[in-house]
Design a protein around this motif. Structure first.
Motif: not given
Length: 167
Positions: A128-130, A159-163
């Motif tokens: 979902a993040i991607r 989102l990049e930090t979460l990924q």
């Protein structure tokens, strides 16, 4: 500067019990069995921790990642998007992703964290993040209005930090 030193020496001679300088700041010692931090992690709609005793809290501060133990130097830190790692005595560790907020370390081993939103890291789906990241990058690439592009850039950062935190 020299006049300040002279004035402070004169003041100390007049009243030796009084000091003009703040006490020396030290790093927190490693937490012992009785040394705990009283943590409050609060969101606008709920309190996740309410004056709960924990061993250590690691926060993503704007000034850099910080580990906070009992008797930490008092400070106020702005949080950037990242993972708050809470180390509890019995339950191990819990990790929450926050998009921002503030942390206040008080002199009596109390830590208050106020965040707009916080979610357990384990609740996120890498797929979902991607998908959301790809959509935000498409919008930031110019397929939206000026406000949409600005919002997409903020979303990309989060989102990049979460990924990265899920890897």
């Amino acid at each position: 500067m020299n006049s300040f030193r002279t004035a402070s020496r004169i003041a100390l001679r007049a009243n030796p019990a009084r000091t003009l300088l703040a006490p020396r700041r030290n790093y927190a010692e490693a937490a012992g069995p009785a040394d705990k931090i009283r943590l409050s992690l609060t969101l606008p709609h709920q309190s996740i921790y309410k004056a709960s005793d924990v061993i250590q809290v690691n926060i993503p501060a704007e000034s850099g990642d910080m580990g906070i133990l009992a008797n930490h130097v008092p400070s106020i830190e702005q949080l950037r998007p990242g993972v708050i790692d809470i180390i509890e005595e019995s339950a191990g560790s819990k990790q929450f992703f926050v998009s921002g907020g503030f942390a206040v370390v008080q002199p009596d081993s109390q830590l208050s964290i106020n965040a707009v939103e916080a979610f357990l890291l384990e609740d996120f789906s890498p797929e979902a993040i991607r998908a959301q990241l790809a959509e935000a990058q498409r919008i930031a690439g110019g397929s939206g209005g000026e406000q949409d592009v600005a919002e997409a850039k903020v979303e990309i950062e989060v989102l990049e930090t979460l990924q990265a935190a899920l890897k």
